[in-house]
Motif scaffolding. Sequence first.
Motif, PDB file in Angstrom:
ATOM      1  N   ILE A   1       0.849  -1.191   0.000  1.00 23.57           N
ATOM      2  CA  ILE A   1       0.000   0.000   0.000  1.00 23.57           C
ATOM      3  C   ILE A   1       0.884   1.240   0.000  1.00 23.57           C
ATOM      4  O   ILE A   1       0.648   2.194  -0.749  1.00 23.57           O
ATOM      5  N   ASP A   2       1.920   1.227   0.847  1.00 26.61           N
ATOM      6  CA  ASP A   2       2.850   2.356   0.909  1.00 26.61           C
ATOM      7  C   ASP A   2       3.491   2.608  -0.455  1.00 26.61           C
ATOM      8  O   ASP A   2       3.588   3.746  -0.916  1.00 26.61           O
ATOM      9  N   LYS A   3       3.921   1.534  -1.117  1.00 27.66           N
ATOM     10  CA  LYS A   3       4.578   1.671  -2.417  1.00 27.66           C
ATOM     11  C   LYS A   3       3.600   2.199  -3.471  1.00 27.66           C
ATOM     12  O   LYS A   3       3.941   3.077  -4.269  1.00 27.66           O
ATOM     13  N   ALA A   4       2.378   1.691  -3.450  1.00 31.58           N
ATOM     14  CA  ALA A   4       1.371   2.149  -4.409  1.00 31.58           C
ATOM     15  C   ALA A   4       1.039   3.618  -4.186  1.00 31.58           C
ATOM     16  O   ALA A   4       0.914   4.391  -5.148  1.00 31.58           O
ATOM     17  N   LEU A   5       0.924   4.002  -2.930  1.00 35.19           N
ATOM     18  CA  LEU A   5       0.634   5.406  -2.622  1.00 35.19           C
ATOM     19  C   LEU A   5       1.787   6.304  -3.064  1.00 35.19           C
ATOM     20  O   LEU A   5       1.577   7.359  -3.667  1.00 35.19           O
ATOM     21  N   PHE A   6       3.021   5.864  -2.797  1.00 36.10           N
ATOM     22  CA  PHE A   6       4.193   6.626  -3.226  1.00 36.10           C
ATOM     23  C   PHE A   6       4.180   6.818  -4.741  1.00 36.10           C
ATOM     24  O   PHE A   6       4.391   7.918  -5.248  1.00 36.10           O
TER      25      PHE A   6
ATOM     26  N   ILE B   1       1.405   9.298  -5.806  1.00 29.40           N
ATOM     27  CA  ILE B   1       1.741  10.695  -5.504  1.00 29.40           C
ATOM     28  C   ILE B   1       2.864  11.189  -6.401  1.00 29.40           C
ATOM     29  O   ILE B   1       2.826  12.322  -6.891  1.00 29.40           O
ATOM     30  N   ARG B   2       3.855  10.325  -6.659  1.00 32.18           N
ATOM     31  CA  ARG B   2       4.939  10.719  -7.559  1.00 32.18           C
ATOM     32  C   ARG B   2       4.414  11.038  -8.954  1.00 32.18           C
ATOM     33  O   ARG B   2       4.789  12.030  -9.568  1.00 32.18           O
ATOM     34  N   LEU B   3       3.523  10.207  -9.461  1.00 27.51           N
ATOM     35  CA  LEU B   3       2.944  10.440 -10.780  1.00 27.51           C
ATOM     36  C   LEU B   3       2.161  11.749 -10.809  1.00 27.51           C
ATOM     37  O   LEU B   3       2.287  12.539 -11.741  1.00 27.51           O
ATOM     38  N   ARG B   4       1.383  11.984  -9.781  1.00 27.81           N
ATOM     39  CA  ARG B   4       0.629  13.242  -9.724  1.00 27.81           C
ATOM     40  C   ARG B   4       1.572  14.444  -9.685  1.00 27.81           C
ATOM     41  O   ARG B   4       1.296  15.474 -10.294  1.00 27.81           O
ATOM     42  N   PHE B   5       2.696  14.285  -8.969  1.00 29.23           N
ATOM     43  CA  PHE B   5       3.687  15.352  -8.927  1.00 29.23           C
ATOM     44  C   PHE B   5       4.269  15.585 -10.320  1.00 29.23           C
ATOM     45  O   PHE B   5       4.379  16.725 -10.777  1.00 29.23           O
ATOM     46  N   GLU B   6       4.634  14.494 -11.009  1.00 29.68           N
ATOM     47  CA  GLU B   6       5.216  14.611 -12.344  1.00 29.68           C
ATOM     48  C   GLU B   6       4.237  15.214 -13.347  1.00 29.68           C
ATOM     49  O   GLU B   6       4.642  15.888 -14.297  1.00 29.68           O
ATOM     50  N   LEU B   7       2.949  14.988 -13.146  1.00 33.65           N
ATOM     51  CA  LEU B   7       1.936  15.569 -14.022  1.00 33.65           C
ATOM     52  C   LEU B   7       1.620  17.016 -13.665  1.00 33.65           C
ATOM     53  O   LEU B   7       0.855  17.671 -14.363  1.00 33.65           O
ATOM     54  N   GLY B   8       2.205  17.494 -12.584  1.00 34.68           N
ATOM     55  CA  GLY B   8       1.982  18.874 -12.170  1.00 34.68           C
ATOM     56  C   GLY B   8       0.679  19.090 -11.436  1.00 34.68           C
ATOM     57  O   GLY B   8       0.182  20.213 -11.349  1.00 34.68           O
TER      58      GLY B   8
END
Length: 151
Positions: free
Chosen positions: A20-25, A28-35
Amino acid sequence: PYQVNIPTIVNTSKLDISFIDKALFNTIRLRFELGLFDGNYNDQKYFKIPGSIVNSKPHRDLNLFAARSTQTLLKNTGGILPFAANSGKKIAVIGPHYNASEDLLLENAYTGQVCYDNTFNCVPGLLQEMTTYVSSSDLTYSEGCNGVSCT
């Protein structure tokens, strides 16, 4: 849905919380990369795509096309494949997931969600499916390498 099934699966030790932690990370990383964390929420076009579009027939068809396009092809030396049902040929299924359903859904795999009935029955194991094509007397299986380095 995730919010219904995941807590039960984690609480019954069928899924380690680290997944779950890895999926959440990753999310969130993808959302960050998408701005998606930049600026005003109302300016984010990706947050405004309704489920009716995301889960529309064209998108489901594209998903199926992508899944089929990324399948691994086997070398078909001698025209062995596809094998005729119950042809009498001996078949061996070898590997730690030779009849896994639950492991295929949970162990470092991304499959979306578990079955809607909160079981793992919607994803049959390879061995289970092979019995459709091969007589059990012609089918051999072994766990093979599991938890050890296979060289």
